[in-house]
Design a protein around this motif. Sequence first.
Motif, short mmCIF file in Angstrom:
data_model
loop_
_atom_site.label_atom_id
_atom_site.label_comp_id
_atom_site.label_asym_id
_atom_site.label_seq_id
_atom_site.Cartn_x
_atom_site.Cartn_y
_atom_site.Cartn_z
N ASN A 257 0.82 -1.21 0.00
CA ASN A 257 0.00 0.00 0.00
C ASN A 257 0.86 1.26 0.00
N ASN A 258 0.31 2.34 -0.55
CA ASN A 258 0.99 3.64 -0.46
C ASN A 258 1.22 3.99 1.00
N GLY A 259 2.41 4.47 1.30
CA GLY A 259 2.76 4.76 2.69
C GLY A 259 3.37 3.56 3.38
N GLY A 260 3.46 2.44 2.66
CA GLY A 260 4.04 1.22 3.22
C GLY A 260 5.54 1.13 2.97
N ILE A 261 6.15 0.11 3.54
CA ILE A 261 7.60 -0.06 3.38
C ILE A 261 7.97 -1.53 3.22
N ILE A 262 9.10 -1.74 2.56
CA ILE A 262 9.71 -3.06 2.45
C ILE A 262 11.06 -2.97 3.14
N ILE A 263 11.27 -3.80 4.15
CA ILE A 263 12.52 -3.80 4.91
C ILE A 263 13.26 -5.10 4.59
N VAL A 264 14.48 -4.97 4.10
CA VAL A 264 15.30 -6.16 3.81
C VAL A 264 16.42 -6.20 4.84
N GLU A 265 16.40 -7.26 5.63
CA GLU A 265 17.39 -7.44 6.70
C GLU A 265 18.59 -8.25 6.20
N ASP A 266 19.64 -8.20 7.00
CA ASP A 266 20.82 -9.05 6.79
C ASP A 266 21.41 -8.88 5.40
N VAL A 267 21.50 -7.64 4.94
CA VAL A 267 22.10 -7.41 3.64
C VAL A 267 23.63 -7.56 3.69
N ILE A 268 24.16 -7.81 4.88
CA ILE A 268 25.57 -8.15 5.01
C ILE A 268 25.91 -9.39 4.20
N CYS A 269 24.87 -10.18 3.92
CA CYS A 269 25.06 -11.41 3.12
C CYS A 269 25.54 -11.10 1.71
N SER A 270 25.36 -9.86 1.26
CA SER A 270 25.85 -9.45 -0.06
C SER A 270 27.36 -9.41 -0.13
N TYR A 271 28.01 -9.59 1.02
CA TYR A 271 29.48 -9.56 1.06
C TYR A 271 30.07 -10.93 1.45
N GLN A 272 29.22 -11.92 1.66
CA GLN A 272 29.67 -13.18 2.22
C GLN A 272 29.75 -14.30 1.18
N LYS A 273 30.83 -15.06 1.25
CA LYS A 273 31.09 -16.11 0.28
C LYS A 273 30.02 -17.20 0.29
N LYS A 274 29.49 -17.52 1.47
CA LYS A 274 28.52 -18.61 1.55
C LYS A 274 27.20 -18.26 0.85
N PHE A 275 27.02 -16.97 0.53
CA PHE A 275 25.86 -16.55 -0.25
C PHE A 275 26.25 -16.19 -1.69
N ASP A 276 27.40 -16.76 -2.13
CA ASP A 276 27.91 -16.56 -3.49
C ASP A 276 28.25 -15.10 -3.77
N ASN A 277 28.71 -14.42 -2.77
CA ASN A 277 29.11 -13.03 -2.91
C ASN A 277 30.56 -12.87 -2.45
N PRO A 278 31.21 -11.76 -2.76
CA PRO A 278 30.70 -10.61 -3.50
C PRO A 278 30.44 -10.93 -4.97
N SER A 279 29.43 -10.28 -5.51
CA SER A 279 29.02 -10.53 -6.88
C SER A 279 28.43 -9.25 -7.46
N LYS A 280 28.56 -9.06 -8.77
CA LYS A 280 27.95 -7.89 -9.40
C LYS A 280 26.42 -7.98 -9.32
N TYR A 281 25.92 -9.21 -9.01
CA TYR A 281 24.48 -9.42 -8.92
C TYR A 281 24.02 -9.55 -7.46
N SER A 282 24.79 -9.02 -6.54
CA SER A 282 24.39 -9.06 -5.13
C SER A 282 23.21 -8.12 -4.90
N PHE A 283 22.52 -8.35 -3.78
CA PHE A 283 21.37 -7.49 -3.47
C PHE A 283 21.81 -6.05 -3.23
N ILE A 284 22.96 -5.85 -2.60
CA ILE A 284 23.46 -4.50 -2.36
C ILE A 284 23.73 -3.80 -3.68
N ASN A 285 24.33 -4.50 -4.62
CA ASN A 285 24.57 -3.87 -5.93
C ASN A 285 23.26 -3.58 -6.65
N TYR A 286 22.27 -4.44 -6.45
CA TYR A 286 20.96 -4.18 -7.04
C TYR A 286 20.34 -2.93 -6.41
#
Length: 301
Positions: free
Chosen positions: A135-164
């Motif tokens: 809804n308008n006025g709503g929010i999406i919160i994405v936690e644990d974006v540190i995973c964009s830097y961690q090898k076990k999540f196939d990162n760092p990558s140009k397709y990481s969530f942080i890069n997105y």
Amino acid sequence: MQNDYKKLDIYKFFQESKLLSTKGNTFFDVYSELLSKYKNKKITFVEIGVKWGGSLFMWKRFFGKKARIIGIDLDPSAKELEKFGFEIFIGDQSSKKFWDDFFSNVGSIDILLDDGGHTNEHQILTLNYVLDNINNGGIIIVEDVICSYQKKFDNPSKYSFINYSKFLIDDLNGRYVDNIKKGVTTHPPKGVNKQKSLNKSVYSIKFYTNFVVFFIDRKKCIDTDFIFNKKKWKVEDNLIKVQNQNLRWSSHIYSNQILENKVIKRLGKIFFFLKDNFFVNTILRKITVKIRQNKIKSFFE
């Protein structure tokens, strides 16, 4: 200072939850800042990744009795949490079919907290699949974006969530009126127009340690245009010029910093007799740009 978060209600509710939960110590300030305005309101809150269920009790107390609290998890055993009065859905957050079925059942929501699989696929696809149902006025919160830097999540990558998320910063700046068609000189900057744009729904993006937050408000997602508060030709003021020049190109105060450079001084003397030559000016311009870049280079290290 380090433990100020322990004074917050949200932390108290976390500690007093009937069931087990785990959260980072930095999360509570972020939760409080973002979500306090929704307290005691009739909202629908959805958390992906409820695991043992402790966070659901925390949210129930934090938001109050009017809130509808929904949990999503991959583990079918999470369904047992329904005995406490929560709505639980089992499914894959990276599946469009799951989300289509979910919103068909639940309707639109106000807040989505993604504490699910943490992979690039999970986080990027979830954001895109849920967006139209926030809804308008709503929010999406994405936690644990540190995973964009961690090898076990196939990162760092140009397709990481942080890069997105950085890609989406460019996307926001694509909300720009093309004034070339109006006969003036401003136009959308290169590289900001995206084929998979979200800028008609995402009004703004905010970054915290280990969080990226998307604020949804379609009413505010208007294209940037530039307007004057008065008719220029009706204003008698020496500061108003026909051409609106940016002073960085004409200011002696600014340019003198560049002219102090030894290379520029020498080249200026050598090419003085060719100062009006287009190719000479192009070369000197490139050199001055390089000098300006060197002044800020260290800030990108």
